[in-house]
Design an enzyme around this catalytic site. Structure first.
Site, PDB file in Angstrom:
ATOM      1  N   ASP A   1       0.878  -1.163   0.000  1.00  0.00           N
ATOM      2  CA  ASP A   1       0.000   0.000   0.000  1.00  0.00           C
ATOM      3  C   ASP A   1       0.920   1.219   0.000  1.00  0.00           C
ATOM      4  O   ASP A   1       2.017   1.190   0.574  1.00  0.00           O
ATOM      5  CB  ASP A   1      -0.901  -0.010   1.237  1.00  0.00           C
ATOM      6  CG  ASP A   1      -2.041   1.003   1.092  1.00  0.00           C
ATOM      7  OD1 ASP A   1      -2.075   1.730   0.082  1.00  0.00           O
ATOM      8  OD2 ASP A   1      -2.877   1.061   2.008  1.00  0.00           O
TER       9      ASP A   1
ATOM     10  N   GLY B   1       0.574   3.828   1.512  1.00  0.00           N
ATOM     11  CA  GLY B   1       0.694   4.371   2.843  1.00  0.00           C
ATOM     12  C   GLY B   1      -0.147   5.618   3.067  1.00  0.00           C
ATOM     13  O   GLY B   1      -0.104   6.203   4.144  1.00  0.00           O
ATOM     14  N   GLY B   2      -0.896   6.019   2.035  1.00  0.00           N
ATOM     15  CA  GLY B   2      -1.753   7.202   2.205  1.00  0.00           C
ATOM     16  C   GLY B   2      -2.671   7.037   3.413  1.00  0.00           C
ATOM     17  O   GLY B   2      -2.764   7.913   4.277  1.00  0.00           O
TER      18      GLY B   2
ATOM     19  N   ASP C   1      -3.406   7.888  -2.607  1.00  0.00           N
ATOM     20  CA  ASP C   1      -4.800   8.345  -2.642  1.00  0.00           C
ATOM     21  C   ASP C   1      -5.082   9.207  -1.427  1.00  0.00           C
ATOM     22  O   ASP C   1      -4.353   9.146  -0.435  1.00  0.00           O
ATOM     23  CB  ASP C   1      -5.767   7.150  -2.670  1.00  0.00           C
ATOM     24  CG  ASP C   1      -5.589   6.223  -1.476  1.00  0.00           C
ATOM     25  OD1 ASP C   1      -4.452   6.147  -0.941  1.00  0.00           O
ATOM     26  OD2 ASP C   1      -6.555   5.559  -1.067  1.00  0.00           O
TER      27      ASP C   1
ATOM     28  N   GLN D   1     -11.780   6.170  -4.811  1.00  0.00           N
ATOM     29  CA  GLN D   1     -12.348   6.711  -3.581  1.00  0.00           C
ATOM     30  C   GLN D   1     -13.758   7.224  -3.879  1.00  0.00           C
ATOM     31  O   GLN D   1     -14.324   6.896  -4.922  1.00  0.00           O
ATOM     32  CB  GLN D   1     -11.442   7.835  -3.032  1.00  0.00           C
ATOM     33  CG  GLN D   1     -10.109   7.329  -2.483  1.00  0.00           C
ATOM     34  CD  GLN D   1     -10.270   6.547  -1.175  1.00  0.00           C
ATOM     35  OE1 GLN D   1     -11.341   6.533  -0.570  1.00  0.00           O
ATOM     36  NE2 GLN D   1      -9.203   5.868  -0.754  1.00  0.00           N
TER      37      GLN D   1
ATOM     38  N   ASP E   1      -7.212  -7.884   1.486  1.00  0.00           N
ATOM     39  CA  ASP E   1      -6.234  -7.913   2.576  1.00  0.00           C
ATOM     40  C   ASP E   1      -6.949  -7.481   3.834  1.00  0.00           C
ATOM     41  O   ASP E   1      -7.926  -6.719   3.770  1.00  0.00           O
ATOM     42  CB  ASP E   1      -5.075  -6.937   2.332  1.00  0.00           C
ATOM     43  CG  ASP E   1      -5.477  -5.512   2.675  1.00  0.00           C
ATOM     44  OD1 ASP E   1      -6.205  -4.891   1.867  1.00  0.00           O
ATOM     45  OD2 ASP E   1      -5.110  -5.017   3.766  1.00  0.00           O
TER      46      ASP E   1
ATOM     47  N   CYS F   1      -8.540 -29.680  11.286  1.00  0.00           N
ATOM     48  CA  CYS F   1      -7.709 -28.661  10.644  1.00  0.00           C
ATOM     49  C   CYS F   1      -6.303 -29.221  10.423  1.00  0.00           C
ATOM     50  O   CYS F   1      -5.740 -29.876  11.287  1.00  0.00           O
ATOM     51  CB  CYS F   1      -7.651 -27.397  11.505  1.00  0.00           C
ATOM     52  SG  CYS F   1      -6.520 -26.140  10.863  1.00  0.00           S
TER      53      CYS F   1
ATOM     54  N   CYS G   1      -3.527 -27.495   9.953  1.00  0.00           N
ATOM     55  CA  CYS G   1      -2.418 -26.568  10.225  1.00  0.00           C
ATOM     56  C   CYS G   1      -1.480 -27.118  11.300  1.00  0.00           C
ATOM     57  O   CYS G   1      -1.832 -28.027  12.051  1.00  0.00           O
ATOM     58  CB  CYS G   1      -2.946 -25.181  10.617  1.00  0.00           C
ATOM     59  SG  CYS G   1      -3.404 -24.997  12.343  1.00  0.00           S
TER      60      CYS G   1
ATOM     61  N   CYS H   1      -2.927 -26.904  14.955  1.00  0.00           N
ATOM     62  CA  CYS H   1      -3.932 -27.905  15.304  1.00  0.00           C
ATOM     63  C   CYS H   1      -3.338 -29.314  15.334  1.00  0.00           C
ATOM     64  O   CYS H   1      -3.852 -30.185  16.032  1.00  0.00           O
ATOM     65  CB  CYS H   1      -5.111 -27.822  14.348  1.00  0.00           C
ATOM     66  SG  CYS H   1      -6.122 -26.340  14.657  1.00  0.00           S
TER      67      CYS H   1
ATOM     68  N   HIS I   1      -2.667 -20.575  12.715  1.00  0.00           N
ATOM     69  CA  HIS I   1      -3.981 -21.186  12.504  1.00  0.00           C
ATOM     70  C   HIS I   1      -4.915 -20.245  11.748  1.00  0.00           C
ATOM     71  O   HIS I   1      -5.580 -20.657  10.791  1.00  0.00           O
ATOM     72  CB  HIS I   1      -4.637 -21.595  13.828  1.00  0.00           C
ATOM     73  CG  HIS I   1      -6.061 -22.014  13.614  1.00  0.00           C
ATOM     74  ND1 HIS I   1      -6.410 -23.271  13.162  1.00  0.00           N
ATOM     75  CD2 HIS I   1      -7.226 -21.317  13.697  1.00  0.00           C
ATOM     76  CE1 HIS I   1      -7.716 -23.330  12.990  1.00  0.00           C
ATOM     77  NE2 HIS I   1      -8.239 -22.163  13.310  1.00  0.00           N
TER      78      HIS I   1
END
Lengths: 369, 369
Positions: free
Chosen positions: B94, B96-97, B148, B190, B267, B305, B307, B310, B336
């Protein structure tokens, strides 16, 4: 004696050092061995798989801390300490006598045991030597330590002597209280810096007969010359057929010195605690990663190091992560330091196996030797 | 257009969702994709190898934060952001705006750029759209975001309109400032909650022509109905041939909703931040691991699970580690949660591939759907 526990000296080196093997219900490890410290049930920031990868074969946890949280009954309900930690290999627990006397509040040591208030929740507690054994057996550890009385440095000789007697009585009571043959029990020699009291302590404990013997109360701030003097004098009083564990030691140089003397087991927070402060161990000595000179240093922490950290991160990157308080910085530094320590022990053992000790071991220590 | 960047829609689903593939100089990833957040260059507590193991294919870092520390020149000296992070795959930053406007002090937005004082060291700075592109190119990332202007919710319409115009001008200036064809550039739409302004913003950016389009300023506290309304209206104004990235989203239900709408990239700090607070994602919903009911619960966080967490740790063990503030607790919880999110995206893509979307995806979301 413990049923699953066995110690064998594989090779006695002319230097005094020896190569050994300890068998436990959760597997074997060779000595001289260094045990990473997992006080509360984890080596801070490191998964058990990462621990295996850096070469840890046995880890140390602390019974006093685990009694405070999550509590023995909780550990038992979760399947024991191995299950809690996700660690398949051998575990040794310190009884917590030392931690209790240094951390807890309103500590009052009596012949019965140690009265204290928890440093976590202020609850009043009493830890008797029988409790210490019961707790460690309930945790299901492979090696338990007897409850010992640790006196502060500077304690008058009568006080040290009284602690030696009490530690011996507690050791006998702990031994008598054993119910679980899978958990080996080590006695802890005390006696401060007085060789006579150390001899008395060792004699008392060896007469009782333990699976192994630890030397406590050293490396707690005394001059290094005193540590070495007492360590060597005490070692001479301990049976060679049993593993000998020097508690809380130490730097790479200490490991070389005391392994050469004939000690088999070591533990220390140095590699892990220093890592979290950004101090890294290399063959060339300490590397203080916060130093501005490393900001744009693209080299690994240690050239040629085979650890995950050195294979994937630059000094500059680790410095950034440490300064930014990213957990990953502490974790990467810990992985490297443990790898350094455990590689050192592998070098010691290889040298003992091939008869090149201490020369090859000293080379491995680099600037630390 | 970027030289190493390519987006292909592999399958358009009748639902509106689509399966896609993004090629970058550091490898490809399929969409819909979730990007774990590595603000300062690390996903907190997780090594890059662990990230790969939980199925991350692209990660997100933040240019504003990296400018503050360790600084762009430092990252460049260390071989770029991929080297700094020890991450081989694609990286999106990003600009960073958003972080700048929410974190920095004395922020003053002018047509030229954003004047601010660093939240880290108080230094005065000016971030112009040209700088934002130059910084991200210097970091060597695969996908950069245009600078932005993010306005706080509740900003009067004229203010939002002014930000839309400025964001469009900044986007044009950033585009003109590009010098590195290996770094793709996305524009950011935006316009707050106003569909007209969103359309105007999208029109302005698509006329300029970017490698992809992000939708910013949503999921910042507005009612969910508004998020959905604006997200769908904005999407209709974006070219289907380009990836569409909904920033800062979201919960598993959000991912399903907006992937169904046709968004390709997401994200969110939710899986990682919640993990550090002890909130775990499971098919049955949130599991607040600090809850006393889990103290002696020997089950894994989520039955079945796959992972690492788990496979090796009980709920009780993780609860203990989290309550004791052991880094490992946060790390295991993060592993996890990321595994949960990234498995979800794999399920979405599998469903799109085999034509069972959204039914199979909804099943994967469990109680979250």
């Amino acid at each position: 004696m413990s049923s699953g526990f066995r110690f064998e000296v594989l090779r006695d080196d002319p230097s005094g050092a020896r190569l050994g093997r300890v068998d436990t219900p959760h597997g074997s490890f060779e000595t001289p061995a260094f045990m990473p410290v997992a006080t509360l049930g984890s080596v801070k920031g490191v998964t058990p798989r990462q621990l295996e990868e850096v070469g840890a074969e046995i880890v140390l946890a602390n019974a006093y801390h685990l009694v405070q949280r999550p509590g023995v009954e909780t550990v038992r309900a979760l399947g024991g300490l191995h299950a809690l930690m996700g660690w398949r290999g051998p575990i040794l627990t310190d009884s917590g006598g030392y931690q209790l006397m240094s951390l807890a509040e309103l500590v009052r040591v009596e012949d019965e045991g140690v009265h204290y208030r928890s440093h976590v929740d202020g609850r009043a507690g009493l830890l008797r030597p029988e409790d210490a054994v019961a707790v460690q057996e309930a945790l299901g550890v492979d090696i338990a330590m007897s409850l010992d009385e640790c006196v502060p440095s500077g304690t008058p000789l009568e006080g040290v002597a009284r602690a030696v007697g009490r530690t011996r009585d507690w050791a006998a009571r702990g031994l008598a209280a054993r119910t679980r043959s899978e958990t080996a029990l080590f006695g802890i020699v005390q006696g401060g810096l007085d060789e006579g009291l150390r001899a008395e302590s060792a004699a008392g404990l060896t007469a009782l007969g333990f699976d192994g013997y630890a030397v406590g109360g050293l490396s707690v701030g005394e001059p290094p010359g005193d540590t070495a003097r007492v360590a060597v004098a005490t070692l001479a009083r301990l049976p060679p057929a049993r593993p000998r564990y020097l508690m809380g030691v130490g730097t790479p140089a200490d490991l070389l010195r005391f392994a050469t003397m004939g000690y088999d087991m070591f533990d220390c927070v140095l590699p892990t605690r220093n890592a979290r402060n950004g101090t890294l161990f290399t063959r060339d000595g300490k590397l203080v990663i916060r130093n501005a000179r490393y900001a744009r240093d693209p080299r690994p922490v240690e050239e040629g190091c085979a650890c995950y950290t050195c294979g994937h991160f630059s000094r500059g990157a680790i410095r950034h992560l440490v300064l930014a308080h990213e957990m990953l910085g502490a974790a990467l530094a810990t992985l490297h330091n443990l790898h350094f320590y455990l590689r050192l022990m592998r070098e010691f053992r290889a040298a003992l196996r091939e008869g090149t000790f201490p020369a090859r071991a000293a080379v491995a220590c680099g600037a630390w030797a």
